[in-house]
Design an enzyme around this catalytic site. Structure first.
Site, PDB file in Angstrom:
ATOM      1  N   CYS A  93       0.789  -1.217   0.000  1.00 52.98           N
ATOM      2  CA  CYS A  93       0.000   0.000   0.000  1.00 52.98           C
ATOM      3  C   CYS A  93       0.829   1.280   0.000  1.00 52.98           C
ATOM      4  O   CYS A  93       1.420   1.622  -1.011  1.00 52.98           O
ATOM      5  CB  CYS A  93      -0.953  -0.057   1.174  1.00 52.98           C
ATOM      6  SG  CYS A  93      -2.398   0.990   0.960  1.00 52.98           S
ATOM      7  N   HIS A 192      -3.482  -5.592   2.949  1.00 51.51           N
ATOM      8  CA  HIS A 192      -3.055  -5.664   4.356  1.00 51.51           C
ATOM      9  C   HIS A 192      -3.674  -6.926   4.962  1.00 51.51           C
ATOM     10  O   HIS A 192      -4.293  -7.723   4.294  1.00 51.51           O
ATOM     11  CB  HIS A 192      -3.596  -4.456   5.120  1.00 51.51           C
ATOM     12  CG  HIS A 192      -3.073  -3.137   4.677  1.00 51.51           C
ATOM     13  ND1 HIS A 192      -1.846  -2.661   5.050  1.00 51.51           N
ATOM     14  CD2 HIS A 192      -3.642  -2.156   3.904  1.00 51.51           C
ATOM     15  CE1 HIS A 192      -1.681  -1.442   4.529  1.00 51.51           C
ATOM     16  NE2 HIS A 192      -2.753  -1.128   3.843  1.00 51.51           N
TER      17      HIS A 192
HETATM   18  N1  GLN Z   1      -2.001   6.838   2.501  1.00 54.30           N
HETATM   19  C1  GLN Z   1      -2.192   6.006   1.381  1.00 54.30           C
HETATM   20  C2  GLN Z   1      -3.605   6.059   0.817  1.00 54.30           C
HETATM   21  O1  GLN Z   1      -4.479   6.413   1.455  1.00 54.30           O
HETATM   22  C3  GLN Z   1      -1.822   4.564   1.751  1.00 54.30           C
HETATM   23  C4  GLN Z   1      -2.702   3.993   2.810  1.00 54.30           C
HETATM   24  C5  GLN Z   1      -2.216   2.628   3.325  1.00 54.30           C
HETATM   25  O2  GLN Z   1      -1.030   2.300   3.372  1.00 54.30           O
HETATM   26  N2  GLN Z   1      -3.161   1.804   3.779  1.00 54.30           N
HETATM   27  O3  GLN Z   1      -3.812   5.687  -0.270  1.00 54.30           O
END
Ligand code: GLN
Length: 242
Positions: A93, A192
């Site tokens: 992510c 995740h």
């Molecule tokens: N901040 C990034 C987004 O919102 C990644 C979020 C994350 O790692 N879950 O896309």
């Protein structure tokens, strides 16, 4: 046999159990008598030599803004070189987004990325719903399961291919059915959960790549993955795929 696993920004970039990916890799080594060493790589620390595998977790926009300067100025060229030369890596992510060309967050200026992946990410703004929920992805003739929560939408250029095809969920951008990315030995995903414990085939794929890069062809003895498979099947049922 032994492996050194680098853990990039373990304090700042760790969301929704991402640290569990490191624990999974280490434990799957230890069950096979492979000595696995974790090397945390924090802000301000020079890029280490001799890594066999790298993990880079996710993080909210604020944390990404907090690490990107160090990523480009301190880790920068050495990290890019090692990835281009075949260092095996998994980025999740927010970590995935920072290995791309840039991330346009909901607010504020663009965050320039490492530019390893021929890809970019745009957050459509706080008014547009985030990509949240359980995800099922088709990968190498099997499935990957996990959980996504991201605002950014990632688009892949011709230089990299998706890790898999979305069966349930949003994936990279909710439109082109692509999930994650693969370029050289670098694997990225929006999943995740953490990702690897419920997807032992992907965990072993990364371990085999890292071991073979260091020792040549290796046979990874099979493990009893009954629990992992049960968790995987349960996630498939929850996502309505089984
Ligand atoms: N901040 C990034 C987004 O919102 C990644 C979020 C994350 O790692 N879950 O896309």
């Amino acid at each position: 046999m032994e492996l050194t696993i680098g853990y990039l920004y373990p304090v700042e970039m760790n969301l929704y159990g991402d640290r569990g990916n490191i624990l999974c890799l280490v434990q799957r080594c230890r069950w096979r008598g492979i000595d696995a060493r974790i090397l945390p790589i924090g802000i301000g620390e020079a890029w280490p030599a001799g890594l066999d595998l790298l993990f880079f977790g996710g993080g909210p926009d604020a944390q990404q803004k907090g690490v990107v300067g160090d990523l480009l100025e301190v880790k920068g060229d050495s990290l890019h070189r090692d990835l281009a030369e075949g260092l095996v890596a998994l980025a999740i992510c927010g970590g995935f987004q920072l290995l791309c060309r840039y991330y346009r967050p909901a607010e504020g200026p663009d965050l320039p990325g490492l530019g390893f992946f021929d890809a970019w990410t745009v957050h459509p703004g706080a008014k547009v719903p985030r990509c949240i929920g359980n995800v099922v992805v088709e990968w190498e003739g099997t499935t990957l399961v996990g959980f996504e929560n991201h605002g950014g939408r990632t688009y892949l250029g011709p230089g990299c291919r998706p890790l898999g095809r979305v069966l349930r969920g949003h994936g990279n951008n909710g439109a082109d059915k692509g999930e994650g990315a693969v370029q050289a030995n670098v694997h990225a995903s929006y999943l995740h959960g953490p990702l690897l414990p419920k997807n032992p085939r992907l965990a072993d794929h990364l371990l085999r790549l890292a071991l073979e890069r260091r020792y040549g062809p290796v046979e990874l003895p099979p493990l009893d993955d009954a629990l992992e498979s049960a968790a995987h099947q349960s996630a498939l049922r929850r996502a309505g795929v089984r």
